[in-house]
Write a protein that holds these residues in place. Sequence first.
Motif, PDB file in Angstrom:
ATOM      1  N   ASP A  26     -13.639   0.115 -48.727  1.00  0.00           N
ATOM      2  CA  ASP A  26     -14.277  -1.155 -49.069  1.00  0.00           C
ATOM      3  C   ASP A  26     -13.981  -1.560 -50.506  1.00  0.00           C
ATOM      4  OD1 ASP A  26     -15.302  -1.157 -46.496  1.00  0.00           O
ATOM      5  OD2 ASP A  26     -17.318  -0.541 -47.107  1.00  0.00           O
ATOM      6  N   GLU A  30     -11.899  -4.858 -51.837  1.00  0.00           N
ATOM      7  CA  GLU A  30     -12.568  -5.791 -52.750  1.00  0.00           C
ATOM      8  C   GLU A  30     -11.846  -5.922 -54.090  1.00  0.00           C
ATOM      9  OE1 GLU A  30     -16.828  -6.152 -55.053  1.00  0.00           O
ATOM     10  OE2 GLU A  30     -16.812  -5.304 -53.025  1.00  0.00           O
ATOM     11  N   THR A  42      -7.358  -4.740 -44.884  1.00  0.00           N
ATOM     12  CA  THR A  42      -7.690  -3.602 -44.022  1.00  0.00           C
ATOM     13  C   THR A  42      -6.476  -3.091 -43.265  1.00  0.00           C
ATOM     14  OG1 THR A  42      -8.422  -5.121 -42.286  1.00  0.00           O
ATOM     15  CG2 THR A  42     -10.125  -4.239 -43.764  1.00  0.00           C
TER      16      THR A  42
END
Length: 52
Positions: A26, A30, A42
């Motif tokens: 994550d 980000e 992803t």
Amino acid sequence: MTASEEFTFVCPSCGESMEVNPAMRDALVENGCVVCGASVTTGAFSPVDAPE
């Protein structure tokens, strides 16, 4: 008992490869690659096969 899900990350820009946990995944999506700063999606992650 289950192992936490791990991913192999390969940067699409610099080719850096490392195993990461979901929180690291994550953060990379980000903030970008920690080595070169390139944007990460992803699609740069694949599940690590658990040993049997």
